[in-house]
Design an enzyme around this catalytic site. Structure first.
Site, PDB file in Angstrom:
ATOM      1  N   LYS A 226      21.133  41.647  31.504  1.00  0.00           N
ATOM      2  CA  LYS A 226      20.674  41.379  29.945  1.00  0.00           C
ATOM      3  C   LYS A 226      19.539  40.137  31.025  1.00  0.00           C
ATOM      4  O   LYS A 226      18.344  40.272  30.699  1.00  0.00           O
ATOM      5  CB  LYS A 226      21.852  40.791  28.911  1.00  0.00           C
ATOM      6  CG  LYS A 226      22.087  42.074  28.364  1.00  0.00           C
ATOM      7  CD  LYS A 226      21.473  43.166  28.578  1.00  0.00           C
ATOM      8  CE  LYS A 226      23.087  44.195  28.106  1.00  0.00           C
ATOM      9  NZ  LYS A 226      24.074  43.804  27.422  1.00  0.00           N
TER      10      LYS A 226
ATOM     11  N   ASP B   3      32.304  36.791  25.493  1.00  0.00           N
ATOM     12  CA  ASP B   3      30.729  37.298  26.503  1.00  0.00           C
ATOM     13  C   ASP B   3      30.428  37.184  26.003  1.00  0.00           C
ATOM     14  O   ASP B   3      29.590  36.952  24.832  1.00  0.00           O
ATOM     15  CB  ASP B   3      31.708  38.471  25.302  1.00  0.00           C
ATOM     16  CG  ASP B   3      30.110  39.381  25.958  1.00  0.00           C
ATOM     17  OD1 ASP B   3      29.156  39.840  26.932  1.00  0.00           O
ATOM     18  OD2 ASP B   3      30.932  41.010  25.455  1.00  0.00           O
TER      19      ASP B   3
ATOM     20  N   TRP C  31      29.413  44.923  20.433  1.00  0.00           N
ATOM     21  CA  TRP C  31      30.604  45.065  21.543  1.00  0.00           C
ATOM     22  C   TRP C  31      32.201  43.882  21.104  1.00  0.00           C
ATOM     23  O   TRP C  31      32.361  44.326  21.877  1.00  0.00           O
ATOM     24  CB  TRP C  31      29.721  43.644  21.946  1.00  0.00           C
ATOM     25  CG  TRP C  31      28.143  44.455  22.849  1.00  0.00           C
ATOM     26  CD1 TRP C  31      27.007  44.035  22.140  1.00  0.00           C
ATOM     27  CD2 TRP C  31      28.329  45.385  23.943  1.00  0.00           C
ATOM     28  NE1 TRP C  31      25.901  44.708  22.572  1.00  0.00           N
ATOM     29  CE2 TRP C  31      26.656  45.840  23.925  1.00  0.00           C
ATOM     30  CE3 TRP C  31      29.433  46.450  23.997  1.00  0.00           C
ATOM     31  CZ2 TRP C  31      26.604  47.057  24.016  1.00  0.00           C
ATOM     32  CZ3 TRP C  31      28.666  47.503  24.917  1.00  0.00           C
ATOM     33  CH2 TRP C  31      27.220  48.122  24.765  1.00  0.00           C
TER      34      TRP C  31
HETATM   35  C1  LIG Z   1      25.289  44.430  27.426  1.00  0.00           C
HETATM   36  C2  LIG Z   1      26.933  44.303  26.222  1.00  0.00           C
HETATM   37  C3  LIG Z   1      27.942  44.117  27.135  1.00  0.00           C
HETATM   38  C4  LIG Z   1      28.184  45.197  27.834  1.00  0.00           C
HETATM   39  O1  LIG Z   1      27.787  44.925  29.104  1.00  0.00           O
HETATM   40  P1  LIG Z   1      28.588  46.635  30.192  1.00  0.00           P
HETATM   41  O2  LIG Z   1      27.923  45.204  31.662  1.00  0.00           O
HETATM   42  O3  LIG Z   1      27.420  47.856  30.194  1.00  0.00           O
HETATM   43  O4  LIG Z   1      29.948  46.569  30.427  1.00  0.00           O
HETATM   44  C5  LIG Z   1      28.934  44.362  26.505  1.00  0.00           C
HETATM   45  N1  LIG Z   1      28.676  42.451  26.184  1.00  0.00           N
HETATM   46  C6  LIG Z   1      27.554  42.196  25.245  1.00  0.00           C
HETATM   47  C7  LIG Z   1      27.339  41.536  24.123  1.00  0.00           C
HETATM   48  C8  LIG Z   1      26.466  42.635  25.973  1.00  0.00           C
HETATM   49  O5  LIG Z   1      25.120  43.200  25.195  1.00  0.00           O
END
Ligand SMILES: *Cc1c(COP(=O)(O)O)cnc(C)c1O
Length: 356
Positions: free
Chosen positions: A192, A168, A101
């Site tokens: 998530k 993030d 990521w």
């Molecule tokens: C799943 C995830 C993403 C991507 O998310 P999307 O909603 O599919 O763009 C980015 N960063 C982390 C840490 C993730 O777990």
């Protein structure tokens, strides 16, 4: 229907009570005789939902008044681009490269300025959280609090002084208590740990928003979302409604502190089971292990496919590692119960006995 335990990494498990509530209200929201899916985003009923979602997020995370809470579409992946688009302005930013990521965030930032890799664990397959060397002239520092694929988590955050720290937090938001004032911005895709796919939560300090580039299309500017309280255009109403229900659920169940306590216990017993076995091997450095995504390999490798298949036959769904790294992964977000993790451990022990 026999009981299923959902270990998918994302979209991921939602609390049973939330799904039940959504089902009950699906055809008649608030007694208005219509579904929340089919009413105007400007109606008082929906505005009530988005306002309550925001207020509950603010109270659960104890977000100070000088931060805005925004609901944006495009996933965390859009944030990889929107952050540098708004704040990099041809300058330099520090990025910590902790995995898949972080790498994607870095790729987008390079389109808008210079990326300094302030730390990287690529040398060891992103199995640990690297030390961080900040540059003096960075516009901001970007980190990924939990690498969902590699299964590593930052248990502490760097002190970036006056430089904005942007994180993030897609896969561990609401999982532990944090001092929000240490961050200039936090973003997280909902799917998530707080809702279904389709909405991304962005918590951002107002002075950072003020600093954003002005000549952007409306939908790429944080100022638009702040000014219009995420209602500039039609937001993902149903996803926001579910996020609100998850916040209700968090409140009823003791808030973030109670979640953190259960999360600690779930992770502790699962890693203990892995460490005590002769066939399961954790992939992350012990001190940097994620409490949300538990990654492990099984020796010999052929057993992994069998493990995932037999797990599913026993009601344990989604134990396959990400396609980019292989292996196995159990995602144990807030909504996964301690009982669910114990069920997984019982299965792992039985599987080991039969296969060693
Ligand atoms: C799943 C995830 C993403 C991507 O998310 P999307 O909603 O599919 O763009 C980015 N960063 C982390 C840490 C993730 O777990």
């Amino acid at each position: 229907m026999s009981k299923k335990y959902n270990f998918y990494a994302g979209p991921a498990i939602l609390p049973y009570e939330v799904m039940k509530k959504a089902q009950e209200e699906l055809l008649d929201f608030n007694g208005i005789g219509l579904s929340v899916m089919e009413i105007s985003h400007r109606s008082k009923d929906f505005v009530g939902v988005i306002d309550a979602a925001e207020e509950k997020i603010r109270s659960l995370m104890e977000i100070p008044g000088n931060y805005s809470i925004m609901f944006i579409q495009g996933g965390a992946s859009l944030q990889f681009g929107m952050i540098p688009m708004n704040f990099l302005k041809g300058g330099k930013a520090d990025y910590v490269n902790t995995g898949s990521w972080a790498k994607k965030a870095i790729k987008e930032a390079k389109l808008f300025g210079t990326v300094n890799i302030a730390g990287s664990s690529e040398d060891k397959n992103f199995s640990y959280i690297p030390g961080i060397q900040l540059s003096p002239d960075a516009k901001y520092v970007h980190v990924t609090s939990n690498e969902t694929i590699g299964g590593i988590q930052m248990h502490t955050f760097p002190d970036t002084g006056d430089t904005p720290l942007i994180v993030d937090m897609s896969s561990d938001i609401f999982s532990r208590k944090l001092d929000v004032s240490k961050f200039a911005a936090i973003y997280a895709g909902a799917q998530k740990n707080m809702g279904p796919a389709g909405v991304t939560l962005v918590i951002m300090r107002n002075d950072l928003i003020d600093n954003g580039t002005d000549n952007l299309i409306s939908m790429m500017s944080y100022k638009t979302y702040r000014e219009h309280k995420s209602l500039y255009n039609t937001p993902p109403c149903f996803a926001i409604y579910l996020v609100k229900l998850v916040m209700d659920w968090l409140e009823t169940n003791g808030g973030i502190e109670a979640m953190a306590a259960t999360n600690n216990e779930k992770a502790r017993i699962l890693y203990e089971a892995i460490d005590n076995s002769s066939i399961y091997n954790g992939t992350a450095a012990v001190n940097d292990r994620s409490k949300m995504n538990v990654t492990f390999r099984i020796a010999p490798g052929e057993l992994e496919t069998k493990f995932v298949k037999e797990g599913a036959e026993n009601g344990l769904i989604g134990l396959k590692g990400h396609r980019s790294v292989g292996g196995c992964r159990a995602s144990i977000y807030n909504a996964m119960t301690l009982e669910g993790v114990k069920e997984l451990i019982r299965f792992m022990e039985k599987f080991e006995k039969k296969n060693k």
